[in-house]
Design an enzyme around this catalytic site. Structure first.
Site, PDB file in Angstrom:
ATOM      1  N   HIS A   1      39.304  80.132  82.716  1.00  0.00           N
ATOM      2  CA  HIS A   1      40.369  79.550  83.540  1.00  0.00           C
ATOM      3  C   HIS A   1      39.866  79.067  84.904  1.00  0.00           C
ATOM      4  O   HIS A   1      40.545  78.267  85.555  1.00  0.00           O
ATOM      5  CB  HIS A   1      41.491  80.572  83.779  1.00  0.00           C
ATOM      6  CG  HIS A   1      42.533  80.623  82.707  1.00  0.00           C
ATOM      7  ND1 HIS A   1      43.249  79.515  82.307  1.00  0.00           N
ATOM      8  CD2 HIS A   1      43.013  81.659  81.970  1.00  0.00           C
ATOM      9  CE1 HIS A   1      44.122  79.871  81.362  1.00  0.00           C
ATOM     10  NE2 HIS A   1      43.993  81.167  81.136  1.00  0.00           N
TER      11      HIS A   1
ATOM     12  N   ASP B   1      58.942  81.770  80.915  1.00  0.00           N
ATOM     13  CA  ASP B   1      58.684  83.094  80.327  1.00  0.00           C
ATOM     14  C   ASP B   1      59.316  83.183  78.936  1.00  0.00           C
ATOM     15  O   ASP B   1      58.765  83.800  78.022  1.00  0.00           O
ATOM     16  CB  ASP B   1      59.296  84.212  81.195  1.00  0.00           C
ATOM     17  CG  ASP B   1      58.385  84.621  82.340  1.00  0.00           C
ATOM     18  OD1 ASP B   1      57.168  84.756  82.110  1.00  0.00           O
ATOM     19  OD2 ASP B   1      58.897  84.809  83.462  1.00  0.00           O
TER      20      ASP B   1
ATOM     21  N   HIS C   1      37.848  84.788  78.667  1.00  0.00           N
ATOM     22  CA  HIS C   1      39.020  83.904  78.743  1.00  0.00           C
ATOM     23  C   HIS C   1      39.411  83.647  80.204  1.00  0.00           C
ATOM     24  O   HIS C   1      39.568  82.496  80.623  1.00  0.00           O
ATOM     25  CB  HIS C   1      40.177  84.545  77.972  1.00  0.00           C
ATOM     26  CG  HIS C   1      41.462  83.781  78.021  1.00  0.00           C
ATOM     27  ND1 HIS C   1      41.853  82.926  77.018  1.00  0.00           N
ATOM     28  CD2 HIS C   1      42.443  83.724  78.951  1.00  0.00           C
ATOM     29  CE1 HIS C   1      43.017  82.384  77.325  1.00  0.00           C
ATOM     30  NE2 HIS C   1      43.405  82.853  78.503  1.00  0.00           N
ATOM     31  N   GLU C   2      39.528  84.704  80.978  1.00  0.00           N
ATOM     32  CA  GLU C   2      39.957  84.539  82.380  1.00  0.00           C
ATOM     33  C   GLU C   2      38.887  83.799  83.187  1.00  0.00           C
ATOM     34  O   GLU C   2      39.211  83.007  84.071  1.00  0.00           O
ATOM     35  CB  GLU C   2      40.307  85.893  83.014  1.00  0.00           C
ATOM     36  CG  GLU C   2      41.348  86.725  82.249  1.00  0.00           C
ATOM     37  CD  GLU C   2      42.588  85.973  81.801  1.00  0.00           C
ATOM     38  OE1 GLU C   2      42.947  84.955  82.437  1.00  0.00           O
ATOM     39  OE2 GLU C   2      43.196  86.378  80.784  1.00  0.00           O
TER      40      GLU C   2
ATOM     41  N   TYR D   1      48.313  78.342  72.980  1.00  0.00           N
ATOM     42  CA  TYR D   1      46.956  78.895  72.922  1.00  0.00           C
ATOM     43  C   TYR D   1      46.242  78.431  71.651  1.00  0.00           C
ATOM     44  O   TYR D   1      45.174  77.829  71.696  1.00  0.00           O
ATOM     45  CB  TYR D   1      46.996  80.435  72.910  1.00  0.00           C
ATOM     46  CG  TYR D   1      47.402  81.082  74.200  1.00  0.00           C
ATOM     47  CD1 TYR D   1      48.738  81.110  74.603  1.00  0.00           C
ATOM     48  CD2 TYR D   1      46.461  81.702  75.016  1.00  0.00           C
ATOM     49  CE1 TYR D   1      49.123  81.738  75.778  1.00  0.00           C
ATOM     50  CE2 TYR D   1      46.840  82.329  76.200  1.00  0.00           C
ATOM     51  CZ  TYR D   1      48.168  82.345  76.578  1.00  0.00           C
ATOM     52  OH  TYR D   1      48.530  82.961  77.745  1.00  0.00           O
TER      53      TYR D   1
ATOM     54  N   GLU E   1      44.286  85.091  85.503  1.00  0.00           N
ATOM     55  CA  GLU E   1      43.147  84.412  86.111  1.00  0.00           C
ATOM     56  C   GLU E   1      43.281  84.200  87.624  1.00  0.00           C
ATOM     57  O   GLU E   1      42.970  83.105  88.123  1.00  0.00           O
ATOM     58  CB  GLU E   1      42.940  83.070  85.404  1.00  0.00           C
ATOM     59  CG  GLU E   1      44.093  82.047  85.549  1.00  0.00           C
ATOM     60  CD  GLU E   1      45.205  82.151  84.505  1.00  0.00           C
ATOM     61  OE1 GLU E   1      45.416  83.249  83.958  1.00  0.00           O
ATOM     62  OE2 GLU E   1      45.859  81.120  84.246  1.00  0.00           O
TER      63      GLU E   1
ATOM     64  N   GLU F   1      46.139  76.816  78.619  1.00  0.00           N
ATOM     65  CA  GLU F   1      45.774  77.912  77.706  1.00  0.00           C
ATOM     66  C   GLU F   1      44.999  77.464  76.461  1.00  0.00           C
ATOM     67  O   GLU F   1      44.090  78.161  76.024  1.00  0.00           O
ATOM     68  CB  GLU F   1      47.020  78.718  77.319  1.00  0.00           C
ATOM     69  CG  GLU F   1      47.695  79.416  78.513  1.00  0.00           C
ATOM     70  CD  GLU F   1      46.795  80.408  79.252  1.00  0.00           C
ATOM     71  OE1 GLU F   1      45.752  80.821  78.700  1.00  0.00           O
ATOM     72  OE2 GLU F   1      47.147  80.774  80.399  1.00  0.00           O
TER      73      GLU F   1
ATOM     74  N   MET G   1      52.909  92.928  77.299  1.00  0.00           N
ATOM     75  CA  MET G   1      53.998  92.344  76.509  1.00  0.00           C
ATOM     76  C   MET G   1      53.568  91.945  75.104  1.00  0.00           C
ATOM     77  O   MET G   1      54.342  92.027  74.166  1.00  0.00           O
ATOM     78  CB  MET G   1      54.596  91.150  77.245  1.00  0.00           C
ATOM     79  CG  MET G   1      55.476  91.581  78.404  1.00  0.00           C
ATOM     80  SD  MET G   1      56.530  90.251  78.937  1.00  0.00           S
ATOM     81  CE  MET G   1      55.417  89.323  79.948  1.00  0.00           C
TER      82      MET G   1
HETATM   83  N1  BES Z   1      47.413  83.048  82.267  1.00  0.00           N
HETATM   84  C1  BES Z   1      47.543  83.933  81.176  1.00  0.00           C
HETATM   85  C2  BES Z   1      48.598  84.977  81.368  1.00  0.00           C
HETATM   86  C3  BES Z   1      49.993  84.430  81.600  1.00  0.00           C
HETATM   87  C4  BES Z   1      50.474  83.353  80.880  1.00  0.00           C
HETATM   88  C5  BES Z   1      50.806  85.002  82.537  1.00  0.00           C
HETATM   89  C6  BES Z   1      51.750  82.872  81.126  1.00  0.00           C
HETATM   90  C7  BES Z   1      52.071  84.521  82.763  1.00  0.00           C
HETATM   91  C8  BES Z   1      52.551  83.451  82.057  1.00  0.00           C
HETATM   92  C9  BES Z   1      46.209  84.620  80.849  1.00  0.00           C
HETATM   93  O1  BES Z   1      45.098  83.824  81.072  1.00  0.00           O
HETATM   94  C10 BES Z   1      46.200  84.929  79.386  1.00  0.00           C
HETATM   95  O2  BES Z   1      46.271  84.014  78.621  1.00  0.00           O
HETATM   96  N2  BES Z   1      46.088  86.192  79.021  1.00  0.00           N
HETATM   97  C11 BES Z   1      45.988  86.614  77.638  1.00  0.00           C
HETATM   98  C12 BES Z   1      44.558  86.800  77.303  1.00  0.00           C
HETATM   99  C13 BES Z   1      44.062  86.250  76.047  1.00  0.00           C
HETATM  100  C14 BES Z   1      44.672  85.115  75.372  1.00  0.00           C
HETATM  101  C15 BES Z   1      42.594  86.395  75.826  1.00  0.00           C
HETATM  102  C16 BES Z   1      46.751  87.918  77.500  1.00  0.00           C
HETATM  103  O3  BES Z   1      47.404  88.333  78.464  1.00  0.00           O
HETATM  104  O4  BES Z   1      46.726  88.535  76.444  1.00  0.00           O
HETATM  105 ZN    ZN Z   2      44.946  82.291  79.656  1.00  0.00          ZN
END
Ligand code: BES
Ligand code: ZN
Length: 612
Positions: A301, A378, A297-298, A386, A273, A320, A566
């Site tokens: 945020h 991490d 989702h983004e 979530y 985001e 989240e 990932m």
């Molecule tokens: N902010 C996160 C990605 C993130 C979280 C990066 C923690 C580094 C550390 C992003 O908004 C996210 O949640 N992405 C998800 C999308 C989904 C839940 C719709 C993803 O990457 O799959």
């Molecule tokens: Zn997110």
């Protein structure tokens, strides 16, 4: 003996001391050097003392090569000290501040390391165009410190400006508004940016590459390498509708521009985001807009996370979980309440999988976690914040009287805490005062929701209309005795929405066992190998691995080699690791492809394969 730098009291993942002094604005001047794989230049930090008598500031830094630190007004050198690095957290950088002023601009001259954790430097061969190099960043959760010395804690918010100099043929973008681009000089151009809204360090973002753009809405462009721009514009054409639904739920969009950047396949997340410029993975390009909910989702945020921010990553669910809630509210507004609740049912499968992987007694399955004692955010990352977070908010919505009561509360919560960084206690306090006269309030068992491990202690009743056909099909497969070709036909799946196919596979993955013969028959009848939807492909490959279909190991390896998200790569590697006969193959494959992966992905997969 090495000195152990002490972590901050307000943030277990940072060495900074914002209780004594804060950085309120950052001004970056950097040259992008693709030959050396470094950013080199200077940063000016505007520091305000908070506590009387403070004569130093502690910053985070990771592998930064600092040459000089001065008081910008006078040019006087300032004394500083860098502690021994502690793994992923890097080093504490303490800088002495002049005694006689409450505010001071400090100038740090430095260069990043070629192995900076937040950066991935791609060679031309690793890009779609194969002609130009490419650079992108991923700072969340704690990697901004490998790009710039800063208070790398979401409890601190700063505005920023930047001047980035890069090869003239490339485009530079950041998580900010674009100001201007200089004329080329000596083969270089300087791009300037400003982010007038205070943001936490993890929202700093940079991309440099051969980029084209296409307008997809009144405040939105999509950016990508030229060959993918039309495909991306089609896939994300609902962006403005998502934004309007989000504004109706959350209030005005304060960031001006909402652009999207489609990254190369090694981008480690589905989406990120970054303000003004959401980063997305090309694994969203299903061709039918079926994965665009990541964009919703983004967008969400922009309020939950970027305006109201978790004060540290113990409270990550405030970012989240709340964002999942808004994402699914947007889906509900656009595609109906049934679809919203179906997405929630689907999400529960991801939660079960996360709890199974971590173990249901694991403290990291709590909604509020404790990262003190050196647990890296991490390493703590999972679906729990979530989906447990979403479950809690959906439960609260139902309990307190449904959307008519909860939506105004939600808006008021965002309005109350916008531009701030908060902890779970702040949410609880506001909730209790807002609903003080609501008789349901006393039914909320806060401690059970926030601090128990495993699955949520209560699961709301969701509308199962869209899930029922999935369950029925799974039952049919379960009960089939493997005689003949079975009662199956391609229409079983072609009549379903993509998310329903995903649900069918997720339910099958939950079964104790699923015989190889059935998986092979599924391929014959449904041809799931040909799916273009990465979420479907991911679950299909896992099902193949689960039933030990050896021919599909090559497909699974190809899938983890062709993209670096990932969420997909790690479970597939873990599945291969768990299948003993395939373990070495997985390790060998990782060793060959490690160099093409982003640092954070390689680090995590190495741990999954028990190599580190
Ligand atoms: N902010 C996160 C990605 C993130 C979280 C990066 C923690 C580094 C550390 C992003 O908004 C996210 O949640 N992405 C998800 C999308 C989904 C839940 C719709 C993803 O990457 O799959
Ligand atoms: Zn997110």
């Amino acid at each position: 003996m090495t000195l152990v730098a002490n972590f901050s009291e307000i943030d277990p993942s940072s060495f900074s001391n914002p209780e004594n002094a804060v950085v309120s604005s950052i001004s970056l001047h950097l040259l992008v050097d693709f030959t050396k794989k470094t950013l080199v230049g200077k940063v000016k930090l505007h520091v305000k003392k908070i506590k009387e008598g403070t004569n130093y500031i502690d910053l985070d830094s990771s592998n930064l090569h600092i040459t000089e630190i001065t008081d910008d007004a006078t040019g006087t050198p300032l004394e500083y000290n860098v502690t021994e690095p502690i793994q992923i957290f890097g080093s504490k950088l303490s800088i002495n501040l002049p005694n006689n002023q409450n505010e001071v601009d400090i100038l740090v001259k430095y260069e990043t390391d070629p192995d900076a954790f937040a950066l991935q430097w791609l060679s031309p061969e690793q890009t779609a165009g194969r002609k130009h190099p490419y650079l992108f960043s991923q700072c969340q959760p704690i990697h901004a410190r490998s790009i710039v010395p800063c208070q790398d804690s979401p409890s601190v918010k700063t505005t920023y400006t930047a001047e980035i100099t890069a090869p003239a043929e490339l485009t530079v973008l950041m998580s900010a508004l674009r100001k201007d681009v200089s004329e080329p000089r000596d083969g270089l151009r300087t791009h300037s940016f400003h982010q007038p809204v205070p943001v936490p360090s993890y929202l700093l973002a940079l991309v440099v590459g051969d980029l084209a753009s296409k307008q997809i809405g009144p405040r939105s462009h999509v950016w990508s390498e030229p060959q993918l721009v039309d495909k991306a514009a089609f896939e994300f054409s609902e962006t403005e509708q998502f934004l309007q639904a989000a504004e109706s739920l959350c209030g005005p969009y304060v960031w001006g521009v909402y652009d999207l950047l489609l990254l190369p396949p090694s981008f480690p997340f589905g989406g990120m985001e970054n303000p003004c410029l959401t980063f997305v993975t090309p694994t969203l390009l299903a061709g039918d807009r079926s994965l665009a909910c990541v964009v919703a989702h983004e967008i969400a945020h922009s309020w939950t996370g970027n305006l109201v921010t978790n004060c540290n990553f113990n409270h990550f669910w405030l970012n989240e979980g709340f964002t999942m809630y808004v994402e699914r509210k947007i889906i509900g507004r656009l595609y109906g309440e049934q679809m919203r609740e179906f997405a929630a049912i689907n999400g529960l499968k991801d939660l079960k999988d996360a709890v199974k992987t971590l173990g249901d007694q694991n403290p990291l399955t709590k909604l509020v976690v404790d990262l003190s004692g050196g647990i890296g955010p991490d390493d703590a990352f999972s679906n729990c914040p979530y989906e447990k977070g979403h479950t809690f908010l959906f439960y609260l919505e139902q309990l307190m009287g449904g959307p008519a009561v909860f939506e105004p509360f939600f808006k008021a919560y965002l309005d109350k805490y916008k531009y701030q960084s908060i902890k779970t206690e702040d949410f609880k306090k506001f909730f209790e005062s807002y609903f003080a006269s609501n008789p349901e309030l006393k039914k909320v068992e806060w401690d059970s929701w926030l601090f128990t491990t495993g699955m949520p202690y209560k699961i709301p009743k969701y509308d199962t209309t869209l899930a029922d056909v999935c369950t029925a099909l799974v039952v049919k497969w379960k009960e089939w005795d493997c005689s003949g070709t079975g009662p199956f036909s391609p229409q079983d799946l072609t009549s379903l929405k993509p998310l329903q196919v995903q649900e069918v596979l997720a339910q099958m993955l939950e079964l104790q066992e699923f015989p190889l013969h059935k998986v092979q028959t599924m391929q014959t009848v449904y041809n799931l190998d040909a799916s273009n939807n990465s979420e479907i492909k991911f679950r299909w490959l896992r099902l193949c691995l689960k039933s030990h279909w050896e021919d599909k190991v090559a497909n699974a390896l190809q899938f983890v080699n062709e993209q670096g998200r990932m969420k997909f790569v790690r479970p597939i590697y873990r599945d291969l690791y768990a299948w003993e006969a395939m373990r070495q193959k997985a390790i060998d494959n990782f060793k060959v492809h490690r160099a093409n992966m982003m640092a954070v992905t390689a680090h995590n997969v190495a741990r999954d394969l028990h190599l580190e």
